[in-house]
Design an enzyme around this catalytic site. Structure first.
Site, short mmCIF file in Angstrom:
data_model
loop_
_atom_site.label_atom_id
_atom_site.label_comp_id
_atom_site.label_asym_id
_atom_site.label_seq_id
_atom_site.Cartn_x
_atom_site.Cartn_y
_atom_site.Cartn_z
CB SER A 166 -0.94 0.01 0.90
OG SER A 166 -1.86 -1.21 1.19
N1 SAH Z 1 -0.76 -4.51 4.30
C1 SAH Z 1 0.05 -5.03 3.12
C2 SAH Z 1 -1.03 -4.72 1.86
C3 SAH Z 1 -0.99 -5.81 0.73
S1 SAH Z 1 -2.12 -5.55 -0.51
C4 SAH Z 1 1.29 -4.08 2.80
O1 SAH Z 1 1.63 -3.48 3.59
O2 SAH Z 1 2.05 -4.78 1.96
C5 SAH Z 1 -3.36 -6.57 0.28
C6 SAH Z 1 -3.10 -8.14 0.55
O3 SAH Z 1 -4.41 -8.72 1.19
C7 SAH Z 1 -2.47 -8.79 -0.42
O4 SAH Z 1 -1.23 -9.41 -0.32
C8 SAH Z 1 -3.76 -9.97 -0.87
O5 SAH Z 1 -2.67 -11.16 -1.24
C9 SAH Z 1 -4.31 -10.11 0.61
N2 SAH Z 1 -5.58 -10.73 0.53
C10 SAH Z 1 -6.58 -10.50 -0.35
N3 SAH Z 1 -7.65 -11.18 0.30
C11 SAH Z 1 -7.32 -11.94 1.11
C12 SAH Z 1 -7.97 -12.71 2.08
N4 SAH Z 1 -9.40 -13.16 1.79
N5 SAH Z 1 -7.23 -13.10 3.28
C13 SAH Z 1 -6.08 -12.87 3.67
N6 SAH Z 1 -5.32 -12.00 2.81
C14 SAH Z 1 -5.98 -11.47 1.80
#
Ligand code: SAH
Length: 214
Positions: free
Chosen positions: A64
């Protein structure tokens, strides 16, 4: 990985930029000072690690924007020792920010590749959150109840399990909406079945997907 004076200087600049954009929670700003964001990016992105942009982190997912991480973290109103559940570990950067504030963190990621990649970086920084590979829709009941829950992917609806796993008085921060655009939403649990809902404008996250991937 090296955290040089140059990197530290770039972090200070990023913190100033976040302050100009309205982030004024000192705990959050201090956490941004502590966590080297460039550790969480592929080496080809190293020089842009402290600009306010999102990046690919593998498996079609993104880390993000720093502003988004700072904004969501501010909404949680964290105190040292709070128990926090994060849905979507991704790169692990947001997880490390929560740890740097002194929260006890549980984080779930549904992409195995990312789950495997994030752990050693966070451990290298000296933090020890409980990381799980699994489905965030179910939350993690074995560590519940939580002082706050943070969803870092765009949720089509609010999963009941997450509401159930929150303490009374706790906060759930969740971007709600379909592909491409979500409304940042904060729910405060006032009683077992009593909620206060606030919204904080449009954001854009990768979607919260059902079922665990490979
Ligand atoms: N907090 C992260 C944001 C990554 S983007 C950072 O700082 O890098 C959001 C993430 O949510 C992705 O890695 C995606 O794979 C994950 N995601 C999507 N659906 C999900 C689910 N049902 N359960 C757990 N993670 C999920």
């Amino acid at each position: 990985m090296i955290d040089s004076y140059r990197h530290k200087g770039m972090r200070r600049q990023l913190i100033e930029e976040l302050q100009l954009k309205g982030i004024n929670n000192q705990k959050v700003l201090d956490a941004f000072d502590k966590v080297p964001r460039h550790f969480f990016l592929d080496s080809s992105f190293m020089n842009q690690a402290y600009t306010n942009i999102a990046f690919q982190i593998g498996a079609g997912q993104t880390i993000s924007h720093p502003y988004t991480v700072a904004f969501q973290t501010t909404l949680l109103g964290l105190e040292r020792g709070h128990r926090v559940l994060e849905i979507g570990t991704g790169s692990g950067f947001q997880t490390a920010i929560l740890c740097a504030i002194g929260a006890r963190v549980v984080s779930i990621e549904r992409q195995k590749e990312l789950f495997i990649k994030a752990k050693p970086i966070i451990t290298h920084l000296g933090y020890s959150p409980n990381l799980f590979y699994g489905d965030g829709y179910k939350g993690k009941v074995s560590y519940a109840p939580y002082d706050s829950i943070l969803v870092t992917c765009g949720a089509p609806f609010i999963p009941q399990e997450l509401k159930d796993q929150l303490k009374v008085g706790g906060k759930l921060v969740i971007p709600i909406g379909g592909d491409g655009k979500q409304i940042m939403t904060r729910l405060i649990k006032l009683g077992e079945d009593e909620w206060k809902t606030e919204t904080f404008g449009d954001f854009s996250f990768v979607p919260m997907l059902k079922k665990t991937a490979k």
